[in-house]
Design a protein around this motif. Structure first.
Motif, PDB file in Angstrom:
ATOM      1  N   LEU A 179      18.554  70.515  61.359  1.00  0.00           N
ATOM      2  CA  LEU A 179      19.423  71.700  61.358  1.00  0.00           C
ATOM      3  C   LEU A 179      19.887  72.075  62.757  1.00  0.00           C
ATOM      4  CD1 LEU A 179      18.088  74.216  58.691  1.00  0.00           C
ATOM      5  CD2 LEU A 179      20.078  72.716  58.591  1.00  0.00           C
ATOM      6  N   ASP A 180      19.068  71.840  63.773  1.00  0.00           N
ATOM      7  CA  ASP A 180      19.505  72.128  65.134  1.00  0.00           C
ATOM      8  C   ASP A 180      20.698  71.248  65.508  1.00  0.00           C
ATOM      9  OD1 ASP A 180      17.824  69.925  64.978  1.00  0.00           O
ATOM     10  OD2 ASP A 180      16.765  70.359  66.849  1.00  0.00           O
ATOM     11  N   ARG A 181      20.705  70.029  65.012  1.00  0.00           N
ATOM     12  CA  ARG A 181      21.847  69.131  65.261  1.00  0.00           C
ATOM     13  C   ARG A 181      23.068  69.581  64.464  1.00  0.00           C
ATOM     14  NH1 ARG A 181      21.565  62.529  64.424  1.00  0.00           N
ATOM     15  NH2 ARG A 181      23.724  62.058  65.030  1.00  0.00           N
ATOM     16  N   LEU A 182      22.857  70.003  63.238  1.00  0.00           N
ATOM     17  CA  LEU A 182      23.968  70.421  62.388  1.00  0.00           C
ATOM     18  C   LEU A 182      24.652  71.669  62.935  1.00  0.00           C
ATOM     19  CD1 LEU A 182      25.371  69.673  59.672  1.00  0.00           C
ATOM     20  CD2 LEU A 182      23.837  71.326  58.578  1.00  0.00           C
ATOM     21  N   TYR A 183      23.866  72.577  63.500  1.00  0.00           N
ATOM     22  CA  TYR A 183      24.410  73.845  64.034  1.00  0.00           C
ATOM     23  C   TYR A 183      24.608  73.784  65.550  1.00  0.00           C
ATOM     24  CZ  TYR A 183      23.469  76.424  59.657  1.00  0.00           C
ATOM     25  OH  TYR A 183      23.466  76.892  58.356  1.00  0.00           O
ATOM     26  N   HIS A 184      24.776  72.579  66.084  1.00  0.00           N
ATOM     27  CA  HIS A 184      24.856  72.466  67.540  1.00  0.00           C
ATOM     28  C   HIS A 184      26.054  73.195  68.124  1.00  0.00           C
ATOM     29  CE1 HIS A 184      27.867  69.322  66.632  1.00  0.00           C
ATOM     30  NE2 HIS A 184      28.316  69.565  67.848  1.00  0.00           N
ATOM     31  N   PHE A 185      27.030  73.530  67.310  1.00  0.00           N
ATOM     32  CA  PHE A 185      28.237  74.219  67.779  1.00  0.00           C
ATOM     33  C   PHE A 185      27.988  75.704  68.063  1.00  0.00           C
ATOM     34  CE2 PHE A 185      27.993  74.498  63.178  1.00  0.00           C
ATOM     35  CZ  PHE A 185      28.167  75.854  62.955  1.00  0.00           C
ATOM     36  N   ALA A 186      26.882  76.261  67.570  1.00  0.00           N
ATOM     37  CA  ALA A 186      26.667  77.710  67.638  1.00  0.00           C
ATOM     38  C   ALA A 186      26.690  78.268  69.057  1.00  0.00           C
ATOM     39  CB  ALA A 186      25.364  78.073  66.933  1.00  0.00           C
ATOM     40  N   GLU A 244      20.078  78.952  52.721  1.00  0.00           N
ATOM     41  CA  GLU A 244      19.323  77.757  52.321  1.00  0.00           C
ATOM     42  C   GLU A 244      20.333  76.727  51.835  1.00  0.00           C
ATOM     43  OE1 GLU A 244      16.031  75.820  52.353  1.00  0.00           O
ATOM     44  OE2 GLU A 244      15.393  77.841  51.751  1.00  0.00           O
ATOM     45  N   MET A 245      20.440  75.622  52.547  1.00  0.00           N
ATOM     46  CA  MET A 245      21.386  74.565  52.210  1.00  0.00           C
ATOM     47  C   MET A 245      20.690  73.411  51.518  1.00  0.00           C
ATOM     48  SD  MET A 245      23.707  74.071  55.623  1.00  0.00           S
ATOM     49  CE  MET A 245      24.459  72.619  54.866  1.00  0.00           C
ATOM     50  N   CYS A 246      21.396  72.743  50.632  1.00  0.00           N
ATOM     51  CA  CYS A 246      20.903  71.478  50.092  1.00  0.00           C
ATOM     52  C   CYS A 246      21.003  70.406  51.176  1.00  0.00           C
ATOM     53  CB  CYS A 246      21.727  71.041  48.881  1.00  0.00           C
ATOM     54  SG  CYS A 246      21.244  71.816  47.348  1.00  0.00           S
ATOM     55  N   GLN A 247      19.932  69.681  51.370  1.00  0.00           N
ATOM     56  CA  GLN A 247      19.961  68.626  52.375  1.00  0.00           C
ATOM     57  C   GLN A 247      20.904  67.498  51.991  1.00  0.00           C
ATOM     58  OE1 GLN A 247      15.765  67.739  52.808  1.00  0.00           O
ATOM     59  NE2 GLN A 247      15.474  69.375  54.304  1.00  0.00           N
ATOM     60  N   SER A 248      21.225  67.392  50.719  1.00  0.00           N
ATOM     61  CA  SER A 248      22.153  66.350  50.275  1.00  0.00           C
ATOM     62  C   SER A 248      23.540  66.527  50.864  1.00  0.00           C
ATOM     63  CB  SER A 248      22.249  66.344  48.751  1.00  0.00           C
ATOM     64  OG  SER A 248      22.651  67.610  48.257  1.00  0.00           O
ATOM     65  N   THR A 249      23.838  67.698  51.422  1.00  0.00           N
ATOM     66  CA  THR A 249      25.158  67.930  52.008  1.00  0.00           C
ATOM     67  C   THR A 249      25.315  67.292  53.384  1.00  0.00           C
ATOM     68  OG1 THR A 249      24.483  70.044  53.011  1.00  0.00           O
ATOM     69  CG2 THR A 249      25.437  70.128  50.785  1.00  0.00           C
ATOM     70  N   TYR A 250      24.193  66.879  54.010  1.00  0.00           N
ATOM     71  CA  TYR A 250      24.334  66.358  55.373  1.00  0.00           C
ATOM     72  C   TYR A 250      23.346  65.258  55.761  1.00  0.00           C
ATOM     73  CZ  TYR A 250      20.279  69.169  56.796  1.00  0.00           C
ATOM     74  OH  TYR A 250      19.023  69.704  56.925  1.00  0.00           O
ATOM     75  N   GLU A 263      19.998  62.186  54.293  1.00  0.00           N
ATOM     76  CA  GLU A 263      19.257  61.520  53.228  1.00  0.00           C
ATOM     77  C   GLU A 263      18.045  62.375  52.885  1.00  0.00           C
ATOM     78  OE1 GLU A 263      18.255  57.613  54.519  1.00  0.00           O
ATOM     79  OE2 GLU A 263      20.343  56.933  54.619  1.00  0.00           O
ATOM     80  N   GLU A 264      17.847  62.635  51.594  1.00  0.00           N
ATOM     81  CA  GLU A 264      16.792  63.550  51.187  1.00  0.00           C
ATOM     82  C   GLU A 264      15.425  62.887  51.061  1.00  0.00           C
ATOM     83  OE1 GLU A 264      18.698  67.164  48.827  1.00  0.00           O
ATOM     84  OE2 GLU A 264      18.658  65.334  47.619  1.00  0.00           O
ATOM     85  N   SER A 265      15.350  61.588  51.189  1.00  0.00           N
ATOM     86  CA  SER A 265      14.073  60.889  51.125  1.00  0.00           C
ATOM     87  C   SER A 265      13.807  60.200  52.464  1.00  0.00           C
ATOM     88  CB  SER A 265      14.076  59.865  49.985  1.00  0.00           C
ATOM     89  OG  SER A 265      15.139  58.936  50.142  1.00  0.00           O
ATOM     90  N   SER A 266      12.544  59.814  52.668  1.00  0.00           N
ATOM     91  CA  SER A 266      12.144  59.171  53.919  1.00  0.00           C
ATOM     92  C   SER A 266      12.995  57.919  54.165  1.00  0.00           C
ATOM     93  CB  SER A 266      10.667  58.788  53.839  1.00  0.00           C
ATOM     94  OG  SER A 266      10.246  58.195  55.035  1.00  0.00           O
ATOM     95  N   PRO A 267      13.455  57.732  55.396  1.00  0.00           N
ATOM     96  CA  PRO A 267      13.099  58.397  56.651  1.00  0.00           C
ATOM     97  C   PRO A 267      13.970  59.601  57.012  1.00  0.00           C
ATOM     98  CG  PRO A 267      14.413  56.483  57.165  1.00  0.00           C
ATOM     99  CD  PRO A 267      14.268  56.508  55.656  1.00  0.00           C
ATOM    100  N   PHE A 268      14.624  60.223  56.045  1.00  0.00           N
ATOM    101  CA  PHE A 268      15.344  61.485  56.255  1.00  0.00           C
ATOM    102  C   PHE A 268      16.434  61.361  57.327  1.00  0.00           C
ATOM    103  CE2 PHE A 268      10.837  62.483  55.247  1.00  0.00           C
ATOM    104  CZ  PHE A 268      11.034  62.936  53.946  1.00  0.00           C
ATOM    105  N   ARG A 269      17.242  60.336  57.187  1.00  0.00           N
ATOM    106  CA  ARG A 269      18.290  60.098  58.189  1.00  0.00           C
ATOM    107  C   ARG A 269      19.404  61.134  58.110  1.00  0.00           C
ATOM    108  NH1 ARG A 269      17.448  54.706  56.340  1.00  0.00           N
ATOM    109  NH2 ARG A 269      16.491  53.371  57.939  1.00  0.00           N
ATOM    110  N   TYR A 270      19.883  61.492  59.272  1.00  0.00           N
ATOM    111  CA  TYR A 270      21.079  62.330  59.399  1.00  0.00           C
ATOM    112  C   TYR A 270      22.293  61.475  59.074  1.00  0.00           C
ATOM    113  CZ  TYR A 270      24.166  65.765  61.757  1.00  0.00           C
ATOM    114  OH  TYR A 270      25.121  66.707  62.070  1.00  0.00           O
ATOM    115  N   ARG A 271      23.178  61.983  58.210  1.00  0.00           N
ATOM    116  CA  ARG A 271      24.368  61.221  57.817  1.00  0.00           C
ATOM    117  C   ARG A 271      25.588  61.881  58.453  1.00  0.00           C
ATOM    118  NH1 ARG A 271      24.414  59.844  51.536  1.00  0.00           N
ATOM    119  NH2 ARG A 271      26.178  58.597  52.318  1.00  0.00           N
ATOM    120  N   GLU A 272      26.072  61.256  59.496  1.00  0.00           N
ATOM    121  CA  GLU A 272      27.125  61.853  60.316  1.00  0.00           C
ATOM    122  C   GLU A 272      28.390  62.146  59.526  1.00  0.00           C
ATOM    123  OE1 GLU A 272      28.426  63.888  63.021  1.00  0.00           O
ATOM    124  OE2 GLU A 272      26.731  62.722  63.778  1.00  0.00           O
TER     125      GLU A 272
END
Length: 274
Positions: free
Chosen positions: A46-53, A223-229, A231-240
């Motif tokens: 989430l810190d990466r997702l909101y890096h624009f703040a 509260e956001m669904c992780q599926s929006t940004y 992978e919801e399973s291990s290794p929980f990769r960020y999908r740019e």
């Protein structure tokens, strides 16, 4: 050890991310199961997702320790967030999938829970409370945005699939309705994403404890669904690519909060001089 990271802003808005931390101190890690050491219930990236703040002038506060150490969004007095529902503890004993976090017989006792509150929970909340008071004194108003994410399907907590965006104001108690209405307009503007207000997630301890609209301190949880940004399973990769698609909605959301907060601050200054 460092329990949080804080960057002050230049607007009346503070972004809090209490569940993004992954650090587990060695003495606690030694008591945990291998599955728990992977900290699967983290609010990943989430810190990466909101890096624009910070570029919007928003203050930024995030935890570094895992929620398994102590949950910063729970009441240390033990009050239950959602009576009648499945709730997790201040120091969780099981994962979201009901797997044990601790090795048999090594669960934290009352004294250990109290120690963790002092060492890890209290510093975050002291910083949070101090900054909100500072913003209120400086601008006449403060807005706290508490950012969270969770898997889109967690049978322990809710049936079926969670809406993409889950905005919470504790049923209208923690933030002014005009602000909440404006934010829901942003979240429902794109047909791609679903949104709900005060659904399964109405706001945790942080939102409910600090939101005092009558004192011009407003608190909102998303509260956001992780599926929006990611992978919801291990290794929980960020999908740019996914993150790039959802981020404009978050940027508009945070910009709307800043705009509203400045309107309130300006209105109070005008009233002072009348």
């Amino acid at each position: 050890m460092e329990t949080f990271r804080f960057q002050p802003g230049e607007t009346p808005v503070l972004l809090s991310i209490p569940h993004v931390g992954t650090t587990v101190p060695p003495d606690i890690a030694a008591t945990m199961t291998d599955a728990a050491l992977a900290v699967p219930d983290t609010d990943w990236h989430l810190d990466r997702l909101y890096h624009f703040a910070p570029a919007l002038g928003i203050g930024f506060l995030k935890a570094t320790c895992s929620r398994y150490v102590v949950d910063l969004n729970r009441d240390p007095a033990g009050s239950v967030l959602y009576p009648g529902a499945n709730n997790t503890e201040l120091c969780p004993l099981t994962t979201f999938d009901n797997q044990p976090i601790y090795q048999p017989g090594r669960e934290p006792d009352a004294a250990e829970v109290e120690r963790r509150v002092g060492a890890y929970w209290r510093p975050y909340h002291e910083q949070l409370d101090s900054e909100l008071r500072n913003l209120k004194e400086r601008f006449g108003v403060a807005v706290l945005f508490d950012a969270h994410s969770i898997r889109s399907q967690v049978p322990r907590f809710f049936d079926g699939r969670l809406p993409d965006f889950n905005l919470g104001s504790a049923d209208g108690v923690t933030a002014a309705q005009p602000l909440v209405g404006r934010l829901m307009n942003v979240l429902t503007a794109r047909e791609r994403y679903s949104a709900v207000l005060n659904g399964r997630f109405k706001g945790g301890f942080i939102t409910r404890n600090y939101g005092r609209p009558e004192d011009n301190i407003h608190a909102i949880q998303l509260e956001m669904c992780q599926s929006t940004y990611m992978e919801e399973s291990s290794p929980f990769r960020y999908r740019e690519v996914l993150a790039g698609e959802v981020r404009p909605s978050l940027e508009r959301l945070m910009s709307a909060i800043v705009e509203w907060a400045w309107e309130k601050a300006s209105g109070r200054r005008r009233a002072t001089y009348l």
